[in-house]
Design a protein around this motif. Structure first.
Motif, PDB file in Angstrom:
ATOM      1  N   GLY A  79      -3.308  67.972  37.310  1.00 49.36           N
ATOM      2  CA  GLY A  79      -4.534  67.775  36.534  1.00 49.36           C
ATOM      3  C   GLY A  79      -5.163  69.101  36.163  1.00 49.36           C
ATOM      4  N   MET A 117      -7.561  67.480  44.107  1.00 53.88           N
ATOM      5  CA  MET A 117      -6.435  66.788  44.737  1.00 53.88           C
ATOM      6  C   MET A 117      -5.166  66.728  43.903  1.00 53.88           C
ATOM      7  SD  MET A 117      -8.407  63.745  46.750  1.00 53.88           S
ATOM      8  CE  MET A 117      -6.904  62.998  47.317  1.00 53.88           C
ATOM      9  N   VAL A 118      -5.240  66.882  42.598  1.00 55.28           N
ATOM     10  CA  VAL A 118      -4.064  66.730  41.746  1.00 55.28           C
ATOM     11  C   VAL A 118      -3.816  68.045  41.000  1.00 55.28           C
ATOM     12  CG1 VAL A 118      -2.968  65.380  39.911  1.00 55.28           C
ATOM     13  CG2 VAL A 118      -4.575  64.270  41.486  1.00 55.28           C
ATOM     14  N   ASP A 135      -4.383  58.426  34.756  1.00 57.33           N
ATOM     15  CA  ASP A 135      -3.912  58.270  36.126  1.00 57.33           C
ATOM     16  C   ASP A 135      -4.948  58.781  37.120  1.00 57.33           C
ATOM     17  OD1 ASP A 135      -2.188  57.927  38.365  1.00 57.33           O
ATOM     18  OD2 ASP A 135      -1.288  59.893  38.056  1.00 57.33           O
ATOM     19  N   ILE A 136      -5.492  59.961  36.870  1.00 55.42           N
ATOM     20  CA  ILE A 136      -6.501  60.520  37.757  1.00 55.42           C
ATOM     21  C   ILE A 136      -7.760  59.651  37.744  1.00 55.42           C
ATOM     22  CG2 ILE A 136      -8.038  62.504  38.117  1.00 55.42           C
ATOM     23  CD1 ILE A 136      -5.667  64.256  37.078  1.00 55.42           C
ATOM     24  N   THR A 180      -2.015  61.631  32.217  1.00 51.06           N
ATOM     25  CA  THR A 180      -2.531  62.338  33.387  1.00 51.06           C
ATOM     26  C   THR A 180      -4.006  62.038  33.605  1.00 51.06           C
ATOM     27  OG1 THR A 180      -0.880  64.098  33.165  1.00 51.06           O
ATOM     28  CG2 THR A 180      -2.886  64.624  34.413  1.00 51.06           C
ATOM     29  N   SER A 227     -12.074  65.130  44.928  1.00 49.99           N
ATOM     30  CA  SER A 227     -11.036  64.520  44.098  1.00 49.99           C
ATOM     31  C   SER A 227     -10.567  65.472  43.005  1.00 49.99           C
ATOM     32  CB  SER A 227     -11.548  63.216  43.473  1.00 49.99           C
ATOM     33  OG  SER A 227     -11.830  62.269  44.470  1.00 49.99           O
TER      34      SER A 227
END
Length: 175
Positions: A36, A32-33, A78-79, A75, A29
């Protein structure tokens, strides 16, 4: 699990659904962003109960007033929210085709001045229909995130409304 992985399961191809490795979920995870990474967020925990994401106390996340920028706070929240769903629904990730944030509410309570921890949870009763789905369907799922500084002062709260599509093999009625 055998066959082609789709949806959230594709992001975690080595996940053993009979013995969930939450450290594996956290590590995957974390990558994944990409935004981030730009903000410098770090997922420090994913479990069935919650997810925790940290924003470091660095200059790149500060605004012109010297506080952590609202965008960085969002951010991290959200993550953390998405990671909380991953942790809580880990045993059924193979059925989750898509998790999309539909709406969010932010309440900023105090200036965020130091390292921030975003702590996200998803309530069991809200998640239960997703975990027990026997037919493909679209579900609504609320989530909550509290952002705390190093003194455990609440600096912000977020509520998220997700849309979650569950696909049961051989049944694709989700719209």
């Amino acid at each position: 699990m055998t066959g082609t992985l789709a949806g959230l399961a594709a992001a975690y191809p080595e996940l053993d659904y009979s013995a969930i490795d939450y450290e594996y979920l956290r590590a995957v995870s974390q990558t994944m962003v990409p935004f981030g990474a730009h903000v410098g967020t770090l997922i420090t925990e994913i479990s069935p109960q919650r997810a925790v994401v940290e924003i470091p106390a660095v200059e790149q996340v500060r605004n012109h007033m010297g506080t952590v920028h609202a965008g960085a706070l969002f951010t991290a929240a959200d993550i953390a929210g998405a990671a909380a769903v991953v942790g809580a629904a880990a045993q059924r990730l193979h059925t989750i085709e898509r998790l999309v944030l539909r709406a969010a509410t932010a309440t900023y309570r105090k200036p965020a001045l130091a390292r921030i921890r975003a702590i996200a949870t998803v309530a069991g009763p809200d998640l239960a229909p997703i975990l027990s789905a026997t037919e493909s369907a679209r579900f609504e799922l609320p989530g909550k995130v509290s952002l705390l500084d190093d003194n455990a002062t609440l600096v912000a709260e977020f509520t998220f409304d997700y849309v979650c599509d569950v696909i049961i093999a051989g049944n694709s009625n989700a719209t």
